[in-house]
Write a protein that holds these residues in place. Structure first.
Motif, PDB file in Angstrom:
ATOM      1  N   ILE A   7       0.831  -1.209   0.000  1.00 21.75           N
ATOM      2  CA  ILE A   7       0.000   0.000   0.000  1.00 21.75           C
ATOM      3  C   ILE A   7       0.864   1.256   0.000  1.00 21.75           C
ATOM      4  CG2 ILE A   7      -1.698   1.348   1.311  1.00 21.75           C
ATOM      5  CD1 ILE A   7      -2.838  -1.329   2.329  1.00 21.75           C
ATOM      6  N   LEU A   8       1.929   1.257   0.801  1.00 18.56           N
ATOM      7  CA  LEU A   8       2.825   2.422   0.836  1.00 18.56           C
ATOM      8  C   LEU A   8       3.414   2.702  -0.542  1.00 18.56           C
ATOM      9  CD1 LEU A   8       4.799   1.981   4.182  1.00 18.56           C
ATOM     10  CD2 LEU A   8       3.083   3.726   3.671  1.00 18.56           C
ATOM     11  N   GLU A   9       3.866   1.659  -1.218  1.00 14.88           N
ATOM     12  CA  GLU A   9       4.441   1.865  -2.553  1.00 14.88           C
ATOM     13  C   GLU A   9       3.365   2.297  -3.547  1.00 14.88           C
ATOM     14  OE1 GLU A   9       7.703  -0.042  -4.163  1.00 14.88           O
ATOM     15  OE2 GLU A   9       8.128  -1.316  -2.416  1.00 14.88           O
ATOM     16  N   TYR A  10       2.173   1.757  -3.403  1.00 11.93           N
ATOM     17  CA  TYR A  10       1.064   2.176  -4.274  1.00 11.93           C
ATOM     18  C   TYR A  10       0.779   3.662  -4.095  1.00 11.93           C
ATOM     19  CZ  TYR A  10      -3.559   2.645  -6.324  1.00 11.93           C
ATOM     20  OH  TYR A  10      -4.614   3.072  -7.090  1.00 11.93           O
ATOM     21  N   ILE A  11       0.708   4.094  -2.848  1.00  8.81           N
ATOM     22  CA  ILE A  11       0.449   5.514  -2.562  1.00  8.81           C
ATOM     23  C   ILE A  11       1.512   6.395  -3.203  1.00  8.81           C
ATOM     24  CG2 ILE A  11       0.476   7.229  -0.686  1.00  8.81           C
ATOM     25  CD1 ILE A  11      -0.915   5.090   1.072  1.00  8.81           C
ATOM     26  N   ASP A  12       2.761   5.957  -3.120  1.00  6.03           N
ATOM     27  CA  ASP A  12       3.854   6.761  -3.679  1.00  6.03           C
ATOM     28  C   ASP A  12       3.777   6.845  -5.198  1.00  6.03           C
ATOM     29  OD1 ASP A  12       5.944   8.378  -2.770  1.00  6.03           O
ATOM     30  OD2 ASP A  12       7.464   6.897  -3.288  1.00  6.03           O
ATOM     31  N   GLU A  13       3.304   5.784  -5.831  1.00  9.48           N
ATOM     32  CA  GLU A  13       3.202   5.786  -7.291  1.00  9.48           C
ATOM     33  C   GLU A  13       1.924   6.466  -7.768  1.00  9.48           C
ATOM     34  OE1 GLU A  13       3.655   1.735  -8.552  1.00  9.48           O
ATOM     35  OE2 GLU A  13       5.648   1.552  -7.662  1.00  9.48           O
ATOM     36  N   GLU A  63      18.986   3.035  -3.013  1.00 16.83           N
ATOM     37  CA  GLU A  63      18.359   3.500  -1.771  1.00 16.83           C
ATOM     38  C   GLU A  63      16.973   2.892  -1.602  1.00 16.83           C
ATOM     39  OE1 GLU A  63      19.765   5.176   0.663  1.00 16.83           O
ATOM     40  OE2 GLU A  63      21.638   5.228  -0.471  1.00 16.83           O
ATOM     41  N   ARG A  64      16.235   2.748  -2.701  1.00 19.19           N
ATOM     42  CA  ARG A  64      14.918   2.105  -2.622  1.00 19.19           C
ATOM     43  C   ARG A  64      15.050   0.654  -2.182  1.00 19.19           C
ATOM     44  NH1 ARG A  64      13.714   4.550  -7.588  1.00 19.19           N
ATOM     45  NH2 ARG A  64      13.718   2.542  -8.676  1.00 19.19           N
ATOM     46  N   SER A  65      16.056  -0.033  -2.736  1.00 13.75           N
ATOM     47  CA  SER A  65      16.243  -1.443  -2.377  1.00 13.75           C
ATOM     48  C   SER A  65      16.589  -1.585  -0.897  1.00 13.75           C
ATOM     49  CB  SER A  65      17.329  -2.082  -3.250  1.00 13.75           C
ATOM     50  OG  SER A  65      18.622  -1.624  -2.902  1.00 13.75           O
ATOM     51  N   LYS A  66      17.408  -0.673  -0.373  1.00 12.13           N
ATOM     52  CA  LYS A  66      17.751  -0.720   1.053  1.00 12.13           C
ATOM     53  C   LYS A  66      16.514  -0.485   1.922  1.00 12.13           C
ATOM     54  CE  LYS A  66      21.150   2.136   1.818  1.00 12.13           C
ATOM     55  NZ  LYS A  66      22.157   2.790   2.697  1.00 12.13           N
ATOM     56  N   ALA A  67      15.704   0.496   1.530  1.00 10.95           N
ATOM     57  CA  ALA A  67      14.494   0.795   2.304  1.00 10.95           C
ATOM     58  C   ALA A  67      13.569  -0.416   2.345  1.00 10.95           C
ATOM     59  CB  ALA A  67      13.770   2.000   1.701  1.00 10.95           C
ATOM     60  N   ARG A  68      13.415  -1.084   1.211  1.00 18.94           N
ATOM     61  CA  ARG A  68      12.556  -2.277   1.161  1.00 18.94           C
ATOM     62  C   ARG A  68      13.129  -3.409   2.013  1.00 18.94           C
ATOM     63  NH1 ARG A  68      12.426  -1.163  -5.032  1.00 18.94           N
ATOM     64  NH2 ARG A  68      10.400  -0.151  -5.338  1.00 18.94           N
ATOM     65  N   PHE A  69      14.451  -3.570   1.954  1.00 16.87           N
ATOM     66  CA  PHE A  69      15.103  -4.628   2.740  1.00 16.87           C
ATOM     67  C   PHE A  69      14.877  -4.410   4.234  1.00 16.87           C
ATOM     68  CE2 PHE A  69      18.708  -5.939   5.327  1.00 16.87           C
ATOM     69  CZ  PHE A  69      18.747  -7.301   5.061  1.00 16.87           C
ATOM     70  N   PHE A 120      16.755  11.375   9.358  1.00 13.70           N
ATOM     71  CA  PHE A 120      15.783  10.310   9.096  1.00 13.70           C
ATOM     72  C   PHE A 120      16.465   9.250   8.234  1.00 13.70           C
ATOM     73  CE2 PHE A 120      13.440  14.282   9.622  1.00 13.70           C
ATOM     74  CZ  PHE A 120      12.597  13.941  10.671  1.00 13.70           C
ATOM     75  N   PHE A 121      15.804   8.125   8.028  1.00 11.61           N
ATOM     76  CA  PHE A 121      16.447   7.045   7.272  1.00 11.61           C
ATOM     77  C   PHE A 121      16.801   7.476   5.851  1.00 11.61           C
ATOM     78  CE2 PHE A 121      14.604   4.373  10.637  1.00 11.61           C
ATOM     79  CZ  PHE A 121      15.699   3.561  10.905  1.00 11.61           C
ATOM     80  N   GLY A 122      15.975   8.341   5.273  1.00 11.73           N
ATOM     81  CA  GLY A 122      16.243   8.796   3.915  1.00 11.73           C
ATOM     82  C   GLY A 122      17.136  10.016   3.843  1.00 11.73           C
ATOM     83  N   GLY A 123      17.557  10.532   4.998  1.00 11.58           N
ATOM     84  CA  GLY A 123      18.402  11.736   5.014  1.00 11.58           C
ATOM     85  C   GLY A 123      17.765  12.847   5.812  1.00 11.58           C
ATOM     86  N   LYS A 124      17.372  13.910   5.114  1.00 10.05           N
ATOM     87  CA  LYS A 124      16.845  15.100   5.792  1.00 10.05           C
ATOM     88  C   LYS A 124      15.326  15.113   5.916  1.00 10.05           C
ATOM     89  CE  LYS A 124      20.626  17.373   6.698  1.00 10.05           C
ATOM     90  NZ  LYS A 124      20.996  17.634   8.112  1.00 10.05           N
ATOM     91  N   SER A 125      14.644  14.265   5.139  1.00  6.54           N
ATOM     92  CA  SER A 125      13.182  14.298   5.163  1.00  6.54           C
ATOM     93  C   SER A 125      12.601  12.932   5.512  1.00  6.54           C
ATOM     94  CB  SER A 125      12.624  14.769   3.814  1.00  6.54           C
ATOM     95  OG  SER A 125      13.084  13.943   2.777  1.00  6.54           O
ATOM     96  N   VAL A 126      11.443  12.960   6.150  1.00  7.35           N
ATOM     97  CA  VAL A 126      10.778  11.743   6.601  1.00  7.35           C
ATOM     98  C   VAL A 126      10.204  10.996   5.396  1.00  7.35           C
ATOM     99  CG1 VAL A 126       8.498  12.798   6.980  1.00  7.35           C
ATOM    100  CG2 VAL A 126       9.222  10.875   8.397  1.00  7.35           C
ATOM    101  N   GLY A 127      10.210   9.644   5.453  1.00  3.08           N
ATOM    102  CA  GLY A 127       9.710   8.883   4.319  1.00  3.08           C
ATOM    103  C   GLY A 127       9.356   7.449   4.653  1.00  3.08           C
ATOM    104  N   PHE A 128       9.407   6.606   3.645  1.00  6.76           N
ATOM    105  CA  PHE A 128       8.934   5.220   3.682  1.00  6.76           C
ATOM    106  C   PHE A 128       9.436   4.434   4.896  1.00  6.76           C
ATOM    107  CE2 PHE A 128       9.752   0.754   2.476  1.00  6.76           C
ATOM    108  CZ  PHE A 128       8.522   0.346   1.986  1.00  6.76           C
ATOM    109  N   LEU A 129      10.753   4.343   5.059  1.00  7.33           N
ATOM    110  CA  LEU A 129      11.298   3.515   6.141  1.00  7.33           C
ATOM    111  C   LEU A 129      11.034   4.131   7.510  1.00  7.33           C
ATOM    112  CD1 LEU A 129      12.703   0.891   6.792  1.00  7.33           C
ATOM    113  CD2 LEU A 129      14.912   2.033   6.487  1.00  7.33           C
TER     114      LEU A 129
END
Length: 224
Positions: free
Chosen positions: A72-78, A92-98, A146-155
């Motif tokens: 659902i999270l990936e669907y929302i992003d797309e 970076e996407r692969s790491k977040a999914r892992f 945050f996990f993605g750097g400066k902004s909040v996101g998926f992970l």
């Protein structure tokens, strides 16, 4: 004028899998109708929309049903590409999914299911196992807000909904302190950063009520 989209979310207030979806929808600024389900009395609508797993969350977008929180999270992003929650970089996407799978499968199992089933002596082994797993997240946070750097996101949504705003309430109810400031300074700093984000604060379940719920869930796991 653009036709109004139908966005409906079926969830349970205490579910980390549900709360992360709400965080993403709020970040994207997507209006949605929320339907609260009952853990022990699932509605005909939920059973119709998710007949395989019979679980929340369920997202309905213009009549289409999307299941499983990470999907659902990936669907929302797309579907709504503004304010992206996943990096555009494939690595970076692969790491977040892992790490998301690590959290939902291994950390959840060791840090809640196995810990709840174990006796007092056996529980310590799962505490240590959980710490070992969370140490991978600790290292990933070095030098980042945050996990993605400066902004909040998926992970951030996945880890935040599951660990500090869910599992830690369960550990508190069991009288355990799994994550300490001394061993996990980066993780603790990240939690403070998360608590400053308005859309995250709106999605954190009320503490005392949540601890009570997690105590109930521990008893359910033990009696299963």
């Amino acid at each position: 004028m653009a036709e109004k989209e139908e966005v409906k979310l079926l969830g349970i207030w205490a579910s980390p899998f549900n709360r992360r979806i709400e965080m993403a929808l709020k970040l994207k600024g997507i209006p949605y109708d929320y339907v609260e389900e009952k853990l022990l009395d699932k509605s005909p609508l939920l059973l119709e929309l998710n007949p395989i797993h019979k679980k929340v969350p369920v997202l309905v977008h213009n009549g289409k049903t999307i299941l499983e929180s990470l999907v659902i999270l990936e669907y929302i992003d797309e579907a709504w590409p503004h304010n992206p929650i996943l990096s555009q970089d494939p690595y970076e996407r692969s790491k977040a999914r892992f790490f998301a799978k690590l959290i939902d499968e291994q950390i959840f199992d060791a840090g809640f299911v196995s810990m709840a089933r174990a006796d007092e002596k056996g529980r310590e082994a799962f505490v240590e196992k959980t710490r070992e797993l969370i140490m991978h997240l600790e290292k990933e946070l070095v030098g980042k807000d945050f996990f993605g750097g400066k902004s909040v996101g998926f992970l951030d949504f996945v880890a935040g909904s599951m660990i500090p705003f869910c599992l830690e309430r369960g550990w508190e109810g069991m009288g355990l302190e799994v994550i300490t400031e001394e061993k996990f300074p980066e993780f603790k700093r990240w939690v403070k950063n998360m608590e400053k984000i308005e859309i995250v604060k709106e999605c954190i379940p009320p503490r005392e009520k949540h601890i009570e719920h997690m105590n109930f869930m521990v008893q359910r796991v033990r009696s299963a």
